[in-house]
Design an enzyme around this catalytic site. Sequence first.
Site, short mmCIF file in Angstrom:
data_model
loop_
_atom_site.label_atom_id
_atom_site.label_comp_id
_atom_site.label_asym_id
_atom_site.label_seq_id
_atom_site.Cartn_x
_atom_site.Cartn_y
_atom_site.Cartn_z
N CYS A 138 0.97 -1.43 -0.25
CA CYS A 138 -0.20 0.40 0.03
C CYS A 138 1.12 1.38 0.18
CB CYS A 138 -1.30 0.32 1.39
SG CYS A 138 -0.33 -0.20 2.65
N ASN A 158 2.39 1.26 4.52
CA ASN A 158 2.40 0.26 5.18
C ASN A 158 2.14 0.11 6.55
OD1 ASN A 158 5.43 -2.08 5.92
ND2 ASN A 158 3.74 -2.33 5.34
N CYS A 178 -1.79 0.37 7.84
CA CYS A 178 -2.99 -0.17 7.06
C CYS A 178 -3.60 -1.12 6.76
CB CYS A 178 -3.56 1.52 7.39
SG CYS A 178 -3.41 3.08 8.94
N ARG A 179 -3.54 -0.49 5.51
CA ARG A 179 -3.99 -1.83 4.67
C ARG A 179 -3.10 -3.45 4.58
NH1 ARG A 179 -4.77 2.07 -0.30
NH2 ARG A 179 -3.10 3.41 0.33
N SER A 180 -2.10 -2.37 3.82
CA SER A 180 -1.12 -3.97 3.67
C SER A 180 -0.40 -4.72 4.89
CB SER A 180 0.03 -3.62 2.79
OG SER A 180 1.02 -2.50 3.83
N ASP A 193 -7.82 3.67 1.23
CA ASP A 193 -7.37 4.00 2.75
C ASP A 193 -8.18 4.63 3.42
OD1 ASP A 193 -5.44 5.13 4.80
OD2 ASP A 193 -4.29 6.72 2.61
P1 4NP Z 1 -1.64 2.45 4.20
O1 4NP Z 1 -2.56 4.19 5.15
O2 4NP Z 1 -1.85 2.73 2.48
O3 4NP Z 1 -3.12 1.96 3.77
O4 4NP Z 1 -0.70 1.86 4.88
C1 4NP Z 1 -1.82 5.36 4.40
C2 4NP Z 1 -0.63 5.33 5.79
C3 4NP Z 1 -0.16 6.59 6.43
C4 4NP Z 1 -0.03 7.80 4.78
C5 4NP Z 1 -0.83 7.43 3.68
C6 4NP Z 1 -2.00 6.64 4.06
N1 4NP Z 1 -0.14 9.08 4.78
O5 4NP Z 1 -0.36 9.80 4.50
O6 4NP Z 1 0.98 8.93 6.33
#
Ligand code: 4NP
Length: 171
Positions: free
Chosen positions: A20, A23, A25-27, A137
Amino acid sequence: MFPPVYAITKENPYKVCFVCLGNICRSPTAEGIMQHKVNEKNLQPYFYIDSAGTAAYHVGERANATSRQIAKGHGVILLSRARQFSPFDFQEFDLILAMDQSNLTNIIALDPPKEMTDKIMLMRAFDEHHKNADVPDPYYGGIAGFEHVFAMLERSVEELISQLAPHIDHS
Ligand code: 4NP
């Protein structure tokens, strides 16, 4: 479409990397769900499961607290530490699963010769409810978004395992 699958053995386990943006939340949730299901099915020797983010913002961090809380409610413990996706991962992994179109674009941009395209797919290629849709997200939203993400990841991972299971050589 689906990457060619060799016989999956203990000596040559199938390697999956969920990707994602951050790294956190989703992945990591997808990684935790897959490891949990693989453990439940006693298939640990046959899979190597990891996750990464295309961005470096959160390198070294544990999964997001809400992601961990939701996963724990489903009996899934998220243990990962964030790392950034590297072009070396193209060699290391058999299958690279992007959570959304933007992640897919970012991953493909790291492979200018386009030699690895067959290994890269959208996570929800395995979600019969809404094929090839994005895993949204949940980072900036409320708790319901995290539950929604968990449910679509659980469905997709279950389908992924059921498509890989016939390729396992238990002998
Ligand atoms: P992820 O979510 O891609 O599912 O881990 C996010 C976590 C942090 C951010 C964006 C997406 N960020 O911009 O900090």
